[in-house]
Design an enzyme around this catalytic site. Structure first.
Site, PDB file in Angstrom:
ATOM      1  N   TYR A  73       0.828  -1.208   0.000  1.00 55.85           N
ATOM      2  CA  TYR A  73       0.000   0.000   0.000  1.00 55.85           C
ATOM      3  C   TYR A  73       0.866   1.263   0.000  1.00 55.85           C
ATOM      4  O   TYR A  73       0.346   2.360  -0.209  1.00 55.85           O
ATOM      5  CB  TYR A  73      -0.925   0.048   1.223  1.00 55.85           C
ATOM      6  CG  TYR A  73      -1.934  -1.060   1.325  1.00 55.85           C
ATOM      7  CD1 TYR A  73      -2.136  -1.967   0.285  1.00 55.85           C
ATOM      8  CD2 TYR A  73      -2.695  -1.210   2.481  1.00 55.85           C
ATOM      9  CE1 TYR A  73      -3.061  -2.989   0.402  1.00 55.85           C
ATOM     10  CE2 TYR A  73      -3.630  -2.229   2.605  1.00 55.85           C
ATOM     11  CZ  TYR A  73      -3.808  -3.114   1.555  1.00 55.85           C
ATOM     12  OH  TYR A  73      -4.727  -4.120   1.686  1.00 55.85           O
ATOM     13  N   HIS A 130       0.372 -11.649   1.703  1.00 59.01           N
ATOM     14  CA  HIS A 130      -0.613 -10.851   0.986  1.00 59.01           C
ATOM     15  C   HIS A 130      -1.267 -11.592  -0.181  1.00 59.01           C
ATOM     16  O   HIS A 130      -2.450 -11.393  -0.462  1.00 59.01           O
ATOM     17  CB  HIS A 130       0.046  -9.566   0.468  1.00 59.01           C
ATOM     18  CG  HIS A 130      -0.900  -8.459   0.182  1.00 59.01           C
ATOM     19  ND1 HIS A 130      -0.529  -7.136   0.198  1.00 59.01           N
ATOM     20  CD2 HIS A 130      -2.210  -8.439  -0.145  1.00 59.01           C
ATOM     21  CE1 HIS A 130      -1.561  -6.365  -0.087  1.00 59.01           C
ATOM     22  NE2 HIS A 130      -2.604  -7.142  -0.315  1.00 59.01           N
TER      23      HIS A 130
END
Length: 282
Positions: A49, A107
């Site tokens: 992110y 992830h």
């Protein structure tokens, strides 16, 4: 706030704040500060992110004690090799300005998953991470990891919302004592969700918004939710979901909205190849 007990005994808030697609560090910092000011205690970020620094600054500036915050981050697949994963964990800790993470996830379900998982297991034993989990794993990949590891993932964070309800997968996770967590719980605005007639009708019954109805629906399914917003009033609204309960009839009405198709299709070779080409550096 309601809490769930993970399979390692950790207590996790069932509703938190996600910061996906908040690219500006200052906006991230302010969003985290606003969230913590208004009662959020679960913050979810990721190395991919590119805003871990903003999250860390927001926590530091909030005045809320670190011990009272449940902080999650995630390792991107290109750092899954065992040695790279160890470095990735330390990088997240440094950027977040903390000496431990409450939860750290793999992830994506691609790459050297087992090498990365071994690094997470070791970091957990060393006290750098309190709980370890995964994200985006279907039941088959989750089964493989559980069968070949010494630690069962505490969390599997996957796409779940009214149009992609993942009923079988949620039940399977629960059967394996893995807590389901929903990313994109509001479908990222897809399918004109906020104007859906069924959701609006249910909301009017309880004097709640569509977003509040959807979050309540997920909570009652035993799913952890991490809605994202950079607007303080929406943050306040999203957390105001613990003063009502949907009836069985309303839960069943929402169940009829399932289209069984999400944004991410991990059974599609083209989608997986796209992930394998998506390399990030932070």
């Amino acid at each position: 706030m309601d809490y769930v007990t993970l399979n390692d005994g950790m207590m996790m808030p069932q509703l938190g704040l996600g910061v996906y697609q908040i690219d500006d560090q200052n906006v991230t910092k302010q969003t985290v500060m606003d969230g913590l000011k208004n009662g959020y205690r679960l913050i979810d970020t990721a190395s991919a992110y590119f805003n871990e620094e903003g999250v860390g600054e927001g926590i530091k500036a909030s005045g809320v004690a670190r011990k009272d915050i449940f902080l999650t981050s995630k390792l991107w697949w290109q750092d899954y090799a065992y040695e790279d994963a160890k470095k990735g964990i330390d990088t997240s800790l440094e950027k977040l300005g903390t000496d431990y993470l409450d939860l750290y996830l793999l992830h994506q379900p691609v790459g050297d998953i087992f090498g990365a998982w071994r690094a997470l297991e070791e970091a957990q034993k060393a006290g750098k991470i309190r709980s370890i989990g995964v994200s985006n794993m279907n039941s088959g990949r989750l089964t493989d990891l559980i069968a070949n590891s010494s630690v069962v993932p505490s969390i599997n964070q996957v796409e779940i919302h009214p149009f992609f309800q993942e009923k079988d997968q949620v039940e399977y996770m629960k059967s394996q004592n893995v807590t389901p967590e929903a990313w994109g719980p509001l479908a990222q605005g897809a399918h004109d969700i906020f104007n859906n007639s069924i959701l609006k009708e249910i909301g009017e019954k309880y004097n709640k918004s569509v977003a509040q109805v959807v979050l309540r629906w997920l909570l009652q399914r035993g799913v952890v939710v991490i809605p994202k917003s950079t607007h303080e009033q929406r943050l306040i609204q999203n957390i105001d979901v613990f003063d009502f309960k949907l009836s069985d009839d309303d839960m069943n009405k929402i169940a009829t909205l399932d289209l069984n198709k999400g944004v991410a299709d991990y059974s599609d070779p083209d989608f997986v190849n796209m992930l394998l080409k998506l390399r990030v550096r932070n």
